[in-house]
Design an enzyme around this catalytic site. Sequence first.
Site, PDB file in Angstrom:
ATOM      1  N   THR A  60      54.707  51.059  32.886  1.00  0.00           N
ATOM      2  CA  THR A  60      53.683  50.239  33.024  1.00  0.00           C
ATOM      3  C   THR A  60      54.246  48.669  33.146  1.00  0.00           C
ATOM      4  O   THR A  60      55.067  48.319  32.560  1.00  0.00           O
ATOM      5  CB  THR A  60      52.618  50.443  32.002  1.00  0.00           C
ATOM      6  N   CYS A  61      53.428  47.783  33.837  1.00  0.00           N
ATOM      7  CA  CYS A  61      53.780  46.327  33.907  1.00  0.00           C
ATOM      8  C   CYS A  61      52.135  45.689  33.747  1.00  0.00           C
ATOM      9  O   CYS A  61      51.444  46.315  33.442  1.00  0.00           O
ATOM     10  CB  CYS A  61      54.129  45.970  35.186  1.00  0.00           C
ATOM     11  N   SER A  62      51.885  44.771  34.099  1.00  0.00           N
ATOM     12  CA  SER A  62      50.649  43.942  33.958  1.00  0.00           C
ATOM     13  C   SER A  62      49.695  44.423  34.792  1.00  0.00           C
ATOM     14  O   SER A  62      48.427  44.805  34.629  1.00  0.00           O
ATOM     15  CB  SER A  62      51.011  42.396  34.489  1.00  0.00           C
TER      16      SER A  62
END
Length: 231
Positions: free
Chosen positions: A174-176
Amino acid sequence: MVALLLVPSCSYSSLNPILPFSSSNSYPGFRYSPVAGIWVSKCSSFPRTNGLLKIRSAATKPAKTPAEEDWKTKREYLLQKRVRSVDVKEALRLQQENNFVILDVRPEAEFKEAHPPGAINVQIYRLIKEWTAWDIARRAAFAFFGIFSGTEENPEFMQLVESKLDKDSKIIVTCSSGGTMKPSQNLPEGQQSRSLIAAYLLVLNGYKNVYHMEGGLYNWFKEGLPTVSEE
């Protein structure tokens, strides 16, 4: 009129700021090369071969890395390797019930501010650290757009991942923002993101159980899912 970075070839002790330079003006310490179409310092000289100008650049961009492959290439490989995208609620369920690990690839400062409980942080991009002519040029380019914390690909990303997670680990990256592999009318190839780049690198390096969090941590926080911080 173009914006150029001018670096005197006889000295790299200082950088001139990026400014709009015009061939019709004059600038102290620089001369305009009509053949090259650029401004160079007066202490510079260009070698000529058979009467043609041969330009050398101390800020030559390095060769493309796997993370810099075209998004279309990465997307096709992710689909080929059956990397599955899950929404944030499914990601939470997989973490709680199926021992999936959430791999957060955002910068460390963002991770410490807020992240899912039990998540592991390995940033895929980091602040630019080196001081080669190319790195200095990139810093100046970021600064030109008001960004004073320019980033670069983290060369230790895979090494750090491998020190924390073995190849059989079940991982949700995941990231932003999350990005997506789903095509749409405006984005027929989907939308690339840091987490999808990380997922590509993982499967490229032999990880077999890689999932991707669609909507990213923006949706995680929006849905009010469990969150912890590190002060």
